[in-house]
Design a protein around this motif. Structure first.
Motif, short mmCIF file in Angstrom:
data_model
loop_
_atom_site.label_atom_id
_atom_site.label_comp_id
_atom_site.label_asym_id
_atom_site.label_seq_id
_atom_site.Cartn_x
_atom_site.Cartn_y
_atom_site.Cartn_z
N PRO A 157 -1.90 6.65 2.10
CA PRO A 157 -2.06 5.28 1.59
C PRO A 157 -3.42 4.71 1.95
O PRO A 157 -4.00 5.03 2.99
CB PRO A 157 -0.93 4.51 2.28
CG PRO A 157 0.09 5.55 2.61
CD PRO A 157 -0.69 6.79 2.92
N THR A 158 -3.95 3.86 1.07
CA THR A 158 -5.27 3.28 1.30
C THR A 158 -5.28 2.42 2.55
O THR A 158 -4.31 1.73 2.86
CB THR A 158 -5.72 2.43 0.11
OG1 THR A 158 -4.73 1.43 -0.15
CG2 THR A 158 -5.91 3.30 -1.13
N SER A 213 -7.76 8.58 2.36
CA SER A 213 -7.33 7.49 1.47
C SER A 213 -8.15 7.47 0.19
O SER A 213 -7.62 7.16 -0.89
CB SER A 213 -7.42 6.15 2.19
OG SER A 213 -8.76 5.88 2.61
N HIS A 222 -6.74 9.88 -2.10
CA HIS A 222 -5.33 9.57 -2.37
C HIS A 222 -4.40 10.57 -1.70
O HIS A 222 -3.32 10.90 -2.22
CB HIS A 222 -5.07 9.54 -3.88
CG HIS A 222 -3.85 8.75 -4.24
ND1 HIS A 222 -3.55 7.51 -3.71
CD2 HIS A 222 -2.81 9.03 -5.10
CE1 HIS A 222 -2.42 7.06 -4.20
NE2 HIS A 222 -1.94 7.96 -5.05
N HIS A 231 -3.66 0.01 -9.10
CA HIS A 231 -4.25 1.27 -8.63
C HIS A 231 -5.71 1.40 -9.06
O HIS A 231 -6.24 2.50 -9.10
CB HIS A 231 -3.46 2.46 -9.20
CG HIS A 231 -2.07 2.58 -8.65
ND1 HIS A 231 -1.73 3.44 -7.64
CD2 HIS A 231 -0.94 1.91 -8.99
CE1 HIS A 231 -0.44 3.32 -7.38
NE2 HIS A 231 0.06 2.40 -8.17
N ILE A 253 -8.32 3.21 -6.47
CA ILE A 253 -8.07 4.62 -6.20
C ILE A 253 -8.20 5.44 -7.48
O ILE A 253 -8.72 6.57 -7.46
CB ILE A 253 -6.68 4.82 -5.54
CG1 ILE A 253 -6.56 6.25 -5.01
CG2 ILE A 253 -5.56 4.49 -6.49
CD1 ILE A 253 -7.53 6.57 -3.91
N PHE A 288 1.16 4.03 -3.06
CA PHE A 288 0.88 5.44 -2.81
C PHE A 288 2.02 6.32 -3.30
O PHE A 288 1.79 7.39 -3.90
CB PHE A 288 0.66 5.66 -1.30
CG PHE A 288 0.52 7.10 -0.92
CD1 PHE A 288 -0.63 7.81 -1.21
CD2 PHE A 288 1.55 7.76 -0.25
CE1 PHE A 288 -0.77 9.14 -0.85
CE2 PHE A 288 1.43 9.09 0.11
CZ PHE A 288 0.27 9.78 -0.19
N ARG A 314 0.82 -1.21 0.00
CA ARG A 314 0.00 0.00 0.00
C ARG A 314 0.86 1.26 0.00
O ARG A 314 0.54 2.24 -0.69
CB ARG A 314 -0.92 -0.01 1.22
CG ARG A 314 -2.05 -1.02 1.10
CD ARG A 314 -2.90 -1.05 2.34
NE ARG A 314 -4.03 -1.97 2.17
CZ ARG A 314 -4.93 -2.25 3.12
NH1 ARG A 314 -4.83 -1.65 4.30
NH2 ARG A 314 -5.91 -3.09 2.89
#
Length: 387
Positions: free
Chosen positions: A334-335, A328, A331, A231, A234, A223, A219
C-alpha cells in the motif's frame, strides 16, 4: 580525493584510510541521482502549483549539499561522540515532535511539520537515527551497569514516541521506528518467544490502525481492490514504468512523469523508470542493497555490542525506508508517503538520512589500536571485552 601517504598521521588522513569508502561512494552516487531526477521531475510540479520552475531544484541543491556535509562531519565522530549527538538530537526531536501537535502545519489531516523560513521541518524524521543510537546504548550498557534499568527506560522512550506519532498521526513513521526497535531487541538477545509476541503485537496494531484511521483503511482498500477509490497516482506511476521500458525514454524525454502530482517526492522512482529504464532502476536498487549488506557484513567482525546494536538499528531504518518507497511506487505494498533516501525532494528527509549514514560510517570506521571500552565499565567488563 587524491591519494594520501601512509606516513600522514593527520586526523583527516586517518579518517580517509579508515572510513568505508565503498559506502561513501554509494552515497555520492545516490546524491548524484537526486540532482538528476530532480531536474527531470520538479519543473512540471512547480509549474502546476504556480511556483517558479526552478524552485524545487534550487532548494534540493542546498538540501543535498548540506546532506553531504552532514554525512562527512558525522562520520568524523567517535562512538562516544555519536552517543552524545544522538542523545541531544533525541531530546530536541522529541520536543519538536510534541510541538507539532500544538503549532504544527496541518496537511491532509496530519500535523507533522513545523514551518520555518524557506522550508518546513518534520521533526519525527530525526527521531529514527537518534532513537536507534540511544536505545542501543541503553540496551547494551545495562550489562555493565547493573543499577541502570536500560530495558525499562528504552521501553518508556518507545512508548513516548508511540503516543506522539499516533497523535499526529503518522502510522508509517511509527511502523518504521517499531521495526527498528524490534530488530535491535532481537540482536541484543531477546528471547525468540518475545520477538514473536512483539511481531504479533505489530500485526494487532496494524489492524487497529486499519479500523481507527480512515486514511490507513483507504490506502489498504485501494491496494487490495483496484476498483475502489482513487488510483490516479499509482496508475500514472505504473504507466511511467511501462513507458520507460528497459532502456528508458532518455533524459528529459519522459512525458507521463509530468502528470504525477508527487513526481519530485514520493514517486520519484517512477521518473527514473520512465527516463532511464528498468536497468537504471535495478542499479539504484543495487546501490541501496550494497549499502545495507556491506554494513551488516562489517558487523560480523565487530566485538562492541553497542556498535552492533546501534548500527543494525540505523541500517534497518535506512533500508526499510528505501524499500517502502520503491515498493509502494511499484504497487507491491500500500502507498505510504515516505521519501527515497537522498533522491526524493525534502530537506528533513535528506538531512535525517545523512545523519543516519554519517552515524553508520562513524560506528563502522576501523580504529586500529583504539580502545572500544567506554568509560564507566568495570575492570572485569573491560577484561572480558578484550579477551
Amino acid at each position: 580525493m587524491p591519494a594520501i601517504s601512509r606516513v600522514d598521521t593527520s586526523f583527516l588522513a586517518r579518517w580517509w584510510r579508515n572510513v568505508d569508502r565503498v559506502t561513501l561512494s554509494c552515497v555520492c552516487i545516490l546524491i548524484g541521482f537526486g540532482y538528476v531526477l530532480m531536474l527531470a521531475a520538479s519543473p512540471a510540479v512547480a509549474t502546476r502549483i504556480g511556483a517558479s520552475r526552478d524552485m524545487f531544484i534550487l532548494k534540493q541543491v542546498v538540501f543535498l549539499t548540506l546532506a553531504g556535509l552532514i554525512v562527512v562531519a558525522t562520520s568524523l565522530l567517535s562512538p562516544r561522540g555519536i552517543r552524545r549527538l544522538a542523545l541531544a538530537g533525541f531530546v530536541l526531536a522529541t520536543a519538536a515532535t510534541a510541538l507539532t501537535l500544538v503549532h504544527g502545519i496541518e496537511i491532509k489531516g496530519a500535523r507533522r511539520w513545523i514551518a520555518l523560513p524557506m522550508m518546513s521541518v518534520q521533526p519525527s524524521e530525526f527521531l529514527k537515527p537518534c532513537f536507534a543510537v540511544v536505545t542501543a546504548w541503553l540496551l547494551t550498557e545495562r550489562r555493565y551497569r547493573r543499577m541502570l534499568p536500560g530495558m525499562p527506560i528504552a521501553l518508556g522512550l518507545f512508548a513516548v514516541i508511540l503516543l506522539l506519532l499516533k497523535s499526529q498521526p503518522d502510522i508509517g513513521m511509527l511502523s518504521v521506528i517499531t521495526t527498528v526497535f524490534m530488530a535491535q531487541l532481537f540482536i541484543d538477545g531477546l528471547n525468540i518467544f518475545f520477538v514473536g509476541a512483539g511481531a504479533g503485537c505489530m500485526v494487532a496494531a496494524f489492524l487497529g490502525a486499519y479500523v481507527a484511521f480512515p486514511h490507513v483503511r483507504s490506502r489498504v482498500e485501494r491496494f487490495l481492490h483496484p476498483n475502489v477509490g482513487d488510483h490516479y497516482q499509482i496508475d500514472t506511476a505504473l504507466r511511467a514504468f511501462g513507458n520507460g521500458g528497459l532502456m528508458g525514454r532518455g533524459p528529459g524525454e519522459g512525458r507521463v512523469k509530468d502528470l504525477l502530482p508527487d513526481a519530485h517526492a514520493d514517486f520519484v522512482f517512477a521518473v527514473a523508470g520512465e527516463e532511464f529504464g528498468m536497468l537504471v532502476c535495478l542499479f539504484i536498487i543495487g546501490v541501496f542493497c550494497l549499502i545495507v549488506v556491506r554494513t551488516l557484513l562489517k558487523l560480523l567482525r565487530e566485538d562492541d555490542p553497542f556498535i552492533v546494536v546501534a548500527t543494525v538499528g540505523l541500517i534497518t531504518g535506512f533500508g526499510l525506508q528505501a524499500f517502502v518507497n520503491m515498493g509502494s511506487t511499484l504497487h507491491l505494498i500500500p502507498t505510504k508517503g515516505m521519501t527515497l533516501p537522498f533522491i526524493s525532494y525534502g530537506g528533513s528527509s535528506a538531512m535525517s538520512v545523512a545523519l543516519t549514514i554519517g552515524m553508520v560510517l562513524a560506528l563502522t570506521r576501523h580504529r586500529m589500536g583504539e580502545s572500544r571500552i567506554p568509560r564507566g565499565r568495570s575492570s572485569f567488563a573491560a577484561r572480558k571485552a578484550t579477551a
